[in-house]
Design an enzyme around this catalytic site. Structure first.
Site, mmCIF file in Angstrom:
data_model
loop_
_atom_site.group_PDB
_atom_site.id
_atom_site.type_symbol
_atom_site.label_atom_id
_atom_site.label_comp_id
_atom_site.label_asym_id
_atom_site.label_seq_id
_atom_site.Cartn_x
_atom_site.Cartn_y
_atom_site.Cartn_z
ATOM 1 C CG ASP A 194 26.933 25.158 42.925
ATOM 2 O OD1 ASP A 194 27.030 24.500 43.983
ATOM 3 O OD2 ASP A 194 26.645 26.361 42.912
ATOM 4 C CB SER A 214 27.043 28.562 46.000
ATOM 5 O OG SER A 214 26.864 27.173 45.908
ATOM 6 C CD GLU A 251 26.425 27.679 39.160
ATOM 7 O OE1 GLU A 251 26.597 27.400 40.359
ATOM 8 O OE2 GLU A 251 25.567 28.488 38.775
ATOM 9 C CG ASP A 258 24.448 22.878 45.217
ATOM 10 O OD1 ASP A 258 25.152 22.515 46.168
ATOM 11 O OD2 ASP A 258 23.478 23.667 45.347
#
Length: 367
Positions: free
Chosen positions: A35, A76, A244, A249
């Site tokens: 991410d 996202s 993930e 992120d």
């Protein structure tokens, strides 16, 4: 006469080969999402890691455009929904279209076709990216509703944070009871090897997102991946596993280079773990990409100031990670593929094409 016999023999062999190809089992799919991971984040693994980055092991590489249905810069939720549902939708949407109508996810289609499925995240398992693979809500913030949908879903394995969305649900104990009934749930230990394949497994290791890597999370992502490979790889049916690296992120949003780099290095190691599994299990596709880039992250040269003269210069031997934003950017995102049908993922394309290609790899019928 001999030529005619050879011709018909070739036709028979070709037909037999085509039939074998059609009957060949679809491959396992390991889909890793970093991410917020753009090319500079990937590059950080080469300059801050020990040894060569595992991204060097890929040969089939593409580029992906990420704009959502509502904005030039995606979030996202819309980004992951493009992967899972194959549609452009508005920022904040989880598994629904621009009109807020539910759209079947890839996991739901695979489960209907006998696949086993798994999800791993270093965020809450109800956060935007993992949620987009099994839930349908109008806004990503509805994490209690998302938790209820996971508890009732066909997912076989999950690991992440999020106990508060299951155990402190505003609607009472029904969601907690359902997730405990449908899954062998563990909130304390993810290191114990799996031996019972008759149950579905869930690991909830934090109230919300897990502790950041640089603050002591430990090896959760690698351990969760090992448990998933034990469980899903121990079944006869093919599997789909989404992993993930959620907090790459978060480091970008915080403009915290150490946070981002430590998350990226952990993700890089798990990419290697997935590639190792694929090397031992030929009928496997490993796919790595991101939903978007976060932070406008750059590996810039360090600016050095001469205090005596007041002049500045750039030192091209020293890297100074910098950021241009506390939000997302719309830079093209790299896509890395290795294994069965990896060549499909080369070129430049929209993020929704990931869904199309994955359906083809999984031998799912056209819509």
């Amino acid at each position: 006469m001999v030529k005619i016999c050879i011709f018909f023999l070739l036709l028979i062999v070709s037909g037999w080969a085509a039939g074998c190809q059609q009957r060949q089992a679809p491959p396992n799919i390991i889909f890793l999402i970093g991410d917020g991971m753009g090319l500079s984040q990937v590059s950080a693994g080469y300059y801050y890691g020990e040894g060569e980055s595992h991204f060097s092991r890929f040969r089939d590489i593409g580029l992906m455009k990420t704009s959502s249905g509502s904005h030039k810069i995606t979030d996202s939720a819309a980004g992951a929904t493009a992967f899972s549902c194959g549609i452009k939708t508005y920022n904040g949407a989880i598994g629904v279209d621009m009109d807020k109508k539910p759209v079947p996810t890839l996991l739901e289609e695979l489960e209907e076709n006998g696949w086993n499925t798994g999800l791993i995240a270093t965020s809450s398992i109800t956060h935007a990216t993992p949620a987009s693979f099994y839930a349908h809500v109008e806004q990503r913030g509805l994490q209690e509703d998302i938790a209820a949908q996971l508890a009732a879903s066909g997912v076989d394995f999950f690991a992440g944070g999020g106990t508060k969305f299951f155990f402190q649900h505003s609607k009472g104990s029904a969601v907690r009871e359902e997730v405990q009934r449908n899954f062998r749930l563990d909130t304390a230990n993810i290191t114990t090897p799996i031996t019972d394949f008759s149950r579905r497994y869930g690991y909830l290791m934090a109230p919300d997102g897990l502790t950041p890597k640089h603050q002591g999370r430990g090896d959760f992502l690698a351990q969760a991946t090992a448990r998933a490979f034990e469980y899903l790889g121990g079944q006869e049916a093919p599997f789909f596993l989404m992993i993930e690296g959620s907090q790459i992120d978060w480091g970008g949003h915080a403009n915290d280079a150490d946070y981002l780099i430590q998350e990226q290095l952990e993700f890089d190691a798990v990419v290697g773990q997935a590639l190792d599994f694929a090397e031992q299990n030929d009928n496997t596709l490993v796919l790595v990409t991101a939903d978007h880039e976060t932070g406008g992250f750059t590996l810039a040269s360090e600016v050095v100031q001469d205090t005596a003269t007041g002049t500045t210069s750039t030192d091209y031997n020293r890297i100074a990670p910098t950021f241009s934003t506390g939000g997302h950017s719309t830079t093209l995102i790299p896509v890395f593929a290795r294994g069965k049908s990896s060549q499909k993922f080369t070129g430049v394309y929209e993020n929704t094409a990931i869904h199309t290609y994955l359906r083809q790899v999984a031998h799912l019928a056209n819509h």
